[in-house]
Scaffold this motif. Structure first.
Motif, PDB file in Angstrom:
ATOM      1  N   LYS A  40      43.935  33.196  87.033  1.00 29.70           N
ATOM      2  CA  LYS A  40      42.953  33.828  86.152  1.00 29.70           C
ATOM      3  C   LYS A  40      41.968  32.755  85.721  1.00 29.70           C
ATOM      4  O   LYS A  40      42.343  31.760  85.097  1.00 29.70           O
ATOM      5  CB  LYS A  40      43.617  34.449  84.925  1.00 29.70           C
ATOM      6  CG  LYS A  40      42.647  35.195  84.049  1.00 29.70           C
ATOM      7  CD  LYS A  40      43.367  35.854  82.898  1.00 29.70           C
ATOM      8  CE  LYS A  40      42.380  36.606  82.033  1.00 29.70           C
ATOM      9  NZ  LYS A  40      43.048  37.190  80.864  1.00 29.70           N
ATOM     10  N   VAL A  41      40.709  32.952  86.090  1.00 28.64           N
ATOM     11  CA  VAL A  41      39.631  32.024  85.741  1.00 28.64           C
ATOM     12  C   VAL A  41      38.472  32.865  85.218  1.00 28.64           C
ATOM     13  O   VAL A  41      37.963  33.732  85.941  1.00 28.64           O
ATOM     14  CB  VAL A  41      39.170  31.186  86.952  1.00 28.64           C
ATOM     15  CG1 VAL A  41      38.033  30.252  86.566  1.00 28.64           C
ATOM     16  CG2 VAL A  41      40.334  30.390  87.529  1.00 28.64           C
ATOM     17  N   GLN A  42      38.074  32.614  83.987  1.00 23.91           N
ATOM     18  CA  GLN A  42      36.970  33.342  83.358  1.00 23.91           C
ATOM     19  C   GLN A  42      37.117  34.853  83.513  1.00 23.91           C
ATOM     20  O   GLN A  42      36.237  35.544  84.021  1.00 23.91           O
ATOM     21  CB  GLN A  42      35.636  32.854  83.898  1.00 23.91           C
ATOM     22  CG  GLN A  42      35.384  31.406  83.581  1.00 23.91           C
ATOM     23  CD  GLN A  42      34.059  30.900  84.111  1.00 23.91           C
ATOM     24  OE1 GLN A  42      33.389  31.566  84.884  1.00 23.91           O
ATOM     25  NE2 GLN A  42      33.695  29.699  83.702  1.00 23.91           N
ATOM     26  N   GLU A  43      38.247  35.358  83.100  1.00 22.14           N
ATOM     27  CA  GLU A  43      38.537  36.791  83.034  1.00 22.14           C
ATOM     28  C   GLU A  43      38.638  37.516  84.381  1.00 22.14           C
ATOM     29  O   GLU A  43      38.633  38.740  84.433  1.00 22.14           O
ATOM     30  CB  GLU A  43      37.528  37.509  82.122  1.00 22.14           C
ATOM     31  CG  GLU A  43      37.485  36.964  80.713  1.00 22.14           C
ATOM     32  CD  GLU A  43      38.850  36.881  80.046  1.00 22.14           C
ATOM     33  OE1 GLU A  43      39.643  37.826  80.140  1.00 22.14           O
ATOM     34  OE2 GLU A  43      39.123  35.841  79.423  1.00 22.14           O
ATOM     35  N   LYS A  76      39.757  25.207  84.808  1.00 20.05           N
ATOM     36  CA  LYS A  76      39.337  26.381  84.045  1.00 20.05           C
ATOM     37  C   LYS A  76      40.349  27.519  84.112  1.00 20.05           C
ATOM     38  O   LYS A  76      40.126  28.579  83.534  1.00 20.05           O
ATOM     39  CB  LYS A  76      37.982  26.875  84.543  1.00 20.05           C
ATOM     40  CG  LYS A  76      36.870  25.885  84.279  1.00 20.05           C
ATOM     41  CD  LYS A  76      35.545  26.416  84.744  1.00 20.05           C
ATOM     42  CE  LYS A  76      34.456  25.395  84.460  1.00 20.05           C
ATOM     43  NZ  LYS A  76      33.162  25.826  84.976  1.00 20.05           N
ATOM     44  N   GLN A  86      43.249  29.938  83.300  1.00 18.09           N
ATOM     45  CA  GLN A  86      43.843  30.384  82.047  1.00 18.09           C
ATOM     46  C   GLN A  86      45.273  30.884  82.251  1.00 18.09           C
ATOM     47  O   GLN A  86      46.068  30.893  81.319  1.00 18.09           O
ATOM     48  CB  GLN A  86      43.002  31.515  81.455  1.00 18.09           C
ATOM     49  CG  GLN A  86      41.576  31.095  81.180  1.00 18.09           C
ATOM     50  CD  GLN A  86      40.669  32.303  81.070  1.00 18.09           C
ATOM     51  OE1 GLN A  86      40.530  33.078  82.004  1.00 18.09           O
ATOM     52  NE2 GLN A  86      40.062  32.451  79.908  1.00 18.09           N
TER      53      GLN A  86
END
Length: 88
Positions: free
Chosen positions: A39-42, A66, A68
């Protein structure tokens, strides 16, 4: 596997709680047979570990700094399992 069968492991300070007694750097997940997506930037990006999967052939780069969370398929408690053991 369906989405509800994966574990979603949060990335905290660049590390993932892979097993109860072990944290792994998130970069290791990019080489783990259990990682499916990051998961990166939603949004979820398919794991680079699947590059060697004849079904997936992933080429998109993941910015691990980045990330998450990691979508993980490890349900047996094996922990980090490097793809290099399989492709070499």
């Amino acid at each position: 596997m369906t989405d509800d069968q994966y574990r979603i492991l949060p990335v905290i300070k660049g590390r993932v709680q892979c097993l109860p007694e072990k944290k792994e750097p998130v970069e290791n997940c990019g080489f783990c047979t259990h990682s499916r997506e990051f998961k990166v930037q939603e949004r979820f990006i398919t794991s680079p570990a699947l590059l060697y999967c004849t079904k997936c052939r992933v080429t998109e780069k993941v910015d691990f700094s980045k990330a998450q969370a990691v979508k993980c398929s490890d349900r047996q408690g094996e922990g980090f399992h490097s793809i290099t053991n399989i492709i070499s």
